[in-house]
Design a protein around this motif. Structure first.
Motif, mmCIF file in Angstrom:
data_model
loop_
_atom_site.group_PDB
_atom_site.id
_atom_site.type_symbol
_atom_site.label_atom_id
_atom_site.label_comp_id
_atom_site.label_asym_id
_atom_site.label_seq_id
_atom_site.Cartn_x
_atom_site.Cartn_y
_atom_site.Cartn_z
ATOM 1 N N THR A 20 -20.978 -34.365 -34.181
ATOM 2 C CA THR A 20 -20.031 -34.290 -33.061
ATOM 3 C C THR A 20 -19.320 -32.945 -33.039
ATOM 4 O O THR A 20 -19.175 -32.315 -31.980
ATOM 5 N N ILE A 21 -18.882 -32.483 -34.198
ATOM 6 C CA ILE A 21 -18.180 -31.196 -34.286
ATOM 7 C C ILE A 21 -19.116 -30.055 -33.898
ATOM 8 O O ILE A 21 -18.726 -29.135 -33.161
ATOM 9 N N ALA B 238 -19.846 -30.239 -30.067
ATOM 10 C CA ALA B 238 -18.643 -29.864 -29.321
ATOM 11 C C ALA B 238 -18.371 -28.375 -29.416
ATOM 12 O O ALA B 238 -18.030 -27.723 -28.422
ATOM 13 N N SER B 239 -18.542 -27.810 -30.605
ATOM 14 C CA SER B 239 -18.287 -26.380 -30.798
ATOM 15 C C SER B 239 -19.277 -25.528 -30.030
ATOM 16 O O SER B 239 -18.917 -24.478 -29.481
ATOM 17 N N ILE C 91 -20.628 -26.297 -27.248
ATOM 18 C CA ILE C 91 -20.243 -26.368 -25.834
ATOM 19 C C ILE C 91 -18.988 -25.557 -25.572
ATOM 20 O O ILE C 91 -18.922 -24.739 -24.653
ATOM 21 N N LEU C 92 -17.981 -25.749 -26.432
ATOM 22 C CA LEU C 92 -16.677 -25.121 -26.210
ATOM 23 C C LEU C 92 -16.689 -23.619 -26.448
ATOM 24 O O LEU C 92 -15.799 -22.907 -25.967
ATOM 25 N N TRP D 205 -12.674 -21.684 -27.161
ATOM 26 C CA TRP D 205 -12.188 -22.993 -27.579
ATOM 27 C C TRP D 205 -12.958 -23.532 -28.779
ATOM 28 O O TRP D 205 -12.458 -24.342 -29.555
ATOM 29 N N GLY D 206 -14.188 -23.076 -28.946
ATOM 30 C CA GLY D 206 -14.982 -23.520 -30.089
ATOM 31 C C GLY D 206 -14.380 -23.124 -31.424
ATOM 32 O O GLY D 206 -14.640 -23.768 -32.446
ATOM 33 N N THR E 65 -12.474 -26.080 -32.960
ATOM 34 C CA THR E 65 -13.156 -27.309 -33.358
ATOM 35 C C THR E 65 -14.087 -27.097 -34.548
ATOM 36 O O THR E 65 -14.152 -27.935 -35.453
ATOM 37 N N TYR E 66 -14.778 -25.972 -34.574
ATOM 38 C CA TYR E 66 -15.776 -25.744 -35.624
ATOM 39 C C TYR E 66 -15.204 -25.804 -37.039
ATOM 40 O O TYR E 66 -15.852 -26.381 -37.942
ATOM 41 N N CYS F 131 -29.130 -27.262 -30.882
ATOM 42 C CA CYS F 131 -28.204 -26.744 -29.863
ATOM 43 C C CYS F 131 -28.516 -25.290 -29.534
ATOM 44 O O CYS F 131 -28.501 -24.885 -28.361
#
Length: 207
Positions: A14-15, A18-19, A21-22, A33-34, A37-38, A71
């Motif tokens: 998930t991390i 999400a990273s 994408i962000l 934004w990544g 989260t990363y 990814c």
């Protein structure tokens, strides 16, 4: 793979997703934004290491690496305003940085696991985060490594500007790396809170 690894693998995946994408969305002048989260990938690795040992942590890291690789490969096939969302240099830098930094984190944590409860997660995350930033930004954007992908023009990253807008003149990618590194250091401290709470909840005491 045992069932006990599933929560760690899902959290890591998930991390990573999400990273990826962000990272496409800017936060101010120097960050995406990544960047926020990363760094929590290190928290997942350290929790797994504390609860299940280094072998389990390495399996979670390997799963995260595979997800990150997928990814990156998907990103290389998506065209953005200035070309592919993910260049091959970025994909290489991302994978190499993730694997090196996370494996270093696992090894350092394991060596320090018998000390004060905060020592292993803090030191391992600080070292891992520093390695991650140094490897990713140098591989992805340093002009000295242009031979890795000759067709990819990263001259914009070599533009000389004051460090973070206030320091000595350095290539732009260095400012991006320093900003990213500072966020990782800050979040390494923040992550000690959920680390302590989760460990305390799942075990009778924190070693």
């Amino acid at each position: 793979m045992t069932r006990s690894l599933i929560p760690g693998i899902l959290a890591m995946a998930t991390i990573v997703v999400a990273s990826n994408i962000l990272v496409q969305f800017l936060f101010g002048q120097w960050l995406t934004w990544g960047a926020f989260t990363y760094p929590f990938a290190f928290l997942v690795t350290d929790l797994t290491n504390r609860l299940q040992g280094p072998a389990a942590a390495r399996r979670v890291v390997a799963a995260g690496f595979v997800v990150g690789l997928v990814c990156s490969l998907v990103g290389t096939q998506i065209e953005g305003a200035f070309g592919p969302l993910v260049t091959w240099r970025i994909a290489l830098g991302s994978g190499l940085a993730f694997l090196t930094a996370q494996m270093a984190d696992v090894g350092i944590f394991d060596r320090l696991r018998q000390g004060r409860w905060w020592r292993a997660p803090l030191v391992s995350t600080l070292v891992g985060s520093s390695l991650d930033t140094a490897i990713f930004f140098s591989v992805a954007f340093s002009g000295a490594l242009g031979f890795l992908e000759p067709g990819n023009d990263v001259s914009w990253a070599g533009e000389t500007l004051p460090l973070l807008g206030i320091g000595p003149d350095v290539p732009l990618w260095v400012s991006l790396a320093v900003a990213d590194w500072l966020v990782k250091l800050a979040l390494a401290l923040v992550a000690l809170v959920p680390f302590r709470l989760i460990i305390a909840r799942l075990t009778e005491k924190v070693v």
